[in-house]
Design a protein around this motif. Structure first.
Motif, PDB file in Angstrom:
ATOM      1  N   SER A 154     -11.911  -7.271   6.031  1.00  0.00           N
ATOM      2  CA  SER A 154     -10.678  -7.005   6.754  1.00  0.00           C
ATOM      3  C   SER A 154     -10.841  -5.818   7.682  1.00  0.00           C
ATOM      4  O   SER A 154     -11.552  -4.875   7.367  1.00  0.00           O
ATOM      5  CB  SER A 154      -9.564  -6.709   5.741  1.00  0.00           C
ATOM      6  N   ALA A 155     -10.137  -5.877   8.768  1.00  0.00           N
ATOM      7  CA  ALA A 155     -10.125  -4.736   9.670  1.00  0.00           C
ATOM      8  C   ALA A 155      -9.110  -3.698   9.197  1.00  0.00           C
ATOM      9  O   ALA A 155      -9.073  -2.591   9.679  1.00  0.00           O
ATOM     10  CB  ALA A 155      -9.781  -5.196  11.082  1.00  0.00           C
ATOM     11  N   GLU A 156      -8.253  -4.102   8.234  1.00  0.00           N
ATOM     12  CA  GLU A 156      -7.234  -3.189   7.736  1.00  0.00           C
ATOM     13  C   GLU A 156      -7.684  -2.551   6.437  1.00  0.00           C
ATOM     14  O   GLU A 156      -8.268  -3.202   5.583  1.00  0.00           O
ATOM     15  CB  GLU A 156      -5.932  -3.944   7.468  1.00  0.00           C
ATOM     16  N   LEU A 157      -7.366  -1.270   6.287  1.00  0.00           N
ATOM     17  CA  LEU A 157      -7.599  -0.592   5.021  1.00  0.00           C
ATOM     18  C   LEU A 157      -6.366  -0.819   4.165  1.00  0.00           C
ATOM     19  O   LEU A 157      -5.260  -0.736   4.638  1.00  0.00           O
ATOM     20  CB  LEU A 157      -7.820   0.905   5.243  1.00  0.00           C
ATOM     21  N   GLY A 158      -6.586  -1.081   2.898  1.00  0.00           N
ATOM     22  CA  GLY A 158      -5.435  -1.325   2.042  1.00  0.00           C
ATOM     23  C   GLY A 158      -5.772  -1.067   0.598  1.00  0.00           C
ATOM     24  O   GLY A 158      -6.522  -0.173   0.266  1.00  0.00           O
ATOM     25  N   ASP A 159      -5.189  -1.892  -0.269  1.00  0.00           N
ATOM     26  CA  ASP A 159      -5.374  -1.721  -1.701  1.00  0.00           C
ATOM     27  C   ASP A 159      -6.825  -1.851  -2.117  1.00  0.00           C
ATOM     28  O   ASP A 159      -7.219  -1.356  -3.155  1.00  0.00           O
ATOM     29  CB  ASP A 159      -4.544  -2.765  -2.463  1.00  0.00           C
ATOM     30  N   ASP A 160      -7.622  -2.536  -1.320  1.00  0.00           N
ATOM     31  CA  ASP A 160      -9.029  -2.718  -1.646  1.00  0.00           C
ATOM     32  C   ASP A 160      -9.874  -1.501  -1.294  1.00  0.00           C
ATOM     33  O   ASP A 160     -11.070  -1.513  -1.486  1.00  0.00           O
ATOM     34  CB  ASP A 160      -9.585  -3.942  -0.899  1.00  0.00           C
TER      35      ASP A 160
ATOM     36  N   ALA B 166     -10.694   4.701  -2.439  1.00  0.00           N
ATOM     37  CA  ALA B 166     -10.711   6.105  -2.034  1.00  0.00           C
ATOM     38  C   ALA B 166      -9.494   6.402  -1.160  1.00  0.00           C
ATOM     39  O   ALA B 166      -8.845   7.434  -1.327  1.00  0.00           O
ATOM     40  CB  ALA B 166     -11.999   6.436  -1.294  1.00  0.00           C
ATOM     41  N   LEU B 167      -9.168   5.502  -0.255  1.00  0.00           N
ATOM     42  CA  LEU B 167      -8.009   5.720   0.602  1.00  0.00           C
ATOM     43  C   LEU B 167      -6.736   5.768  -0.228  1.00  0.00           C
ATOM     44  O   LEU B 167      -5.897   6.649  -0.033  1.00  0.00           O
ATOM     45  CB  LEU B 167      -7.911   4.646   1.680  1.00  0.00           C
ATOM     46  N   GLY B 168      -6.593   4.850  -1.163  1.00  0.00           N
ATOM     47  CA  GLY B 168      -5.400   4.848  -2.005  1.00  0.00           C
ATOM     48  C   GLY B 168      -5.239   6.149  -2.774  1.00  0.00           C
ATOM     49  O   GLY B 168      -4.131   6.698  -2.883  1.00  0.00           O
ATOM     50  N   ALA B 169      -6.336   6.668  -3.291  1.00  0.00           N
ATOM     51  CA  ALA B 169      -6.286   7.936  -4.030  1.00  0.00           C
ATOM     52  C   ALA B 169      -5.952   9.094  -3.102  1.00  0.00           C
ATOM     53  O   ALA B 169      -5.187   9.996  -3.477  1.00  0.00           O
ATOM     54  CB  ALA B 169      -7.618   8.176  -4.737  1.00  0.00           C
TER      55      ALA B 169
ATOM     56  N   VAL C 278       2.217  10.323   5.767  1.00  0.00           N
ATOM     57  CA  VAL C 278       1.249  10.384   4.669  1.00  0.00           C
ATOM     58  C   VAL C 278       0.053   9.473   4.929  1.00  0.00           C
ATOM     59  O   VAL C 278      -1.104   9.893   4.787  1.00  0.00           O
ATOM     60  CB  VAL C 278       1.923  10.022   3.322  1.00  0.00           C
ATOM     61  N   ASP C 279       0.316   8.243   5.322  1.00  0.00           N
ATOM     62  CA  ASP C 279      -0.772   7.287   5.535  1.00  0.00           C
ATOM     63  C   ASP C 279      -1.703   7.724   6.656  1.00  0.00           C
ATOM     64  O   ASP C 279      -2.930   7.634   6.529  1.00  0.00           O
ATOM     65  CB  ASP C 279      -0.223   5.886   5.835  1.00  0.00           C
TER      66      ASP C 279
END
Length: 161
Positions: free
Chosen positions: A83-89, A92-95, A114-115
């Motif tokens: 995916s080109a999108e960062l998300g739940d997968d 590190a980003l989620g944290a 925040v995002d």
């Protein structure tokens, strides 16, 4: 599959009993790696000041990448392909999103999106990690860790209250 089988001490057919092909095996390895990274980067609020917690979360990403560079590369490559999108997968980003949110709520960082702040932090740190792992930064690990820490501090100083 033969090389993997040789490394883990089984026959290639043993691997094929569990995974129909190389892609399925790599997907399983990546899922396991994502879970490991998510656990290492997991926010543990209340244990230390919010800014220190954010730094600890980002440093967990660095530790994971340096301890398991091939797995980190696999996760990076797979994320780019999926995916080109960062998300739940993107554990590190989620944290980092959670740590930034906590820091903003505790007024250790200036109020902002925040995002977007989290993506900026992860982009900088991930970029430095990739430069180091690809040997484009000719530094020994201790010097790289100092550069990484200084870069994070400079970034956080710029967005602090």
């Amino acid at each position: 599959m033969r090389r993997v089988a040789a490394v883990v001490g089984v026959t290639p057919m043993a691997i094929y009993r569990h995974y129909p092909n190389r892609d399925a095996l790599m997907l399983a390895v990546a899922e396991h790696g994502r879970a490991q990274l998510a656990e290492r980067c997991r926010l543990r609020p209340g244990r230390r000041p919010a800014r220190a917690e954010l730094k600890a979360t980002v440093n967990a990403l660095l530790d994971f990448a340096l301890e398991q560079p091939r797995l980190y590369a696999l996760l990076t490559e797979q994320q780019a392909q999926e995916s080109a999108e960062l998300g739940d997968d993107a554990p590190a980003l989620g944290a980092v999103v959670a740590a930034v949110d906590e820091a903003m709520h505790r007024e250790a960082l200036a109020p902002d999106d925040v995002d977007q702040v989290a993506v900026g932090i992860v982009a900088l740190m991930h970029g430095l990690i990739l430069l180091y792992l690809s040997r484009r930064l000719p530094l020994a690990e201790p010097e790289f860790r100092l550069l990484y820490a200084a870069s994070l501090t400079r970034l956080l100083n710029g967005i602090s209250t």
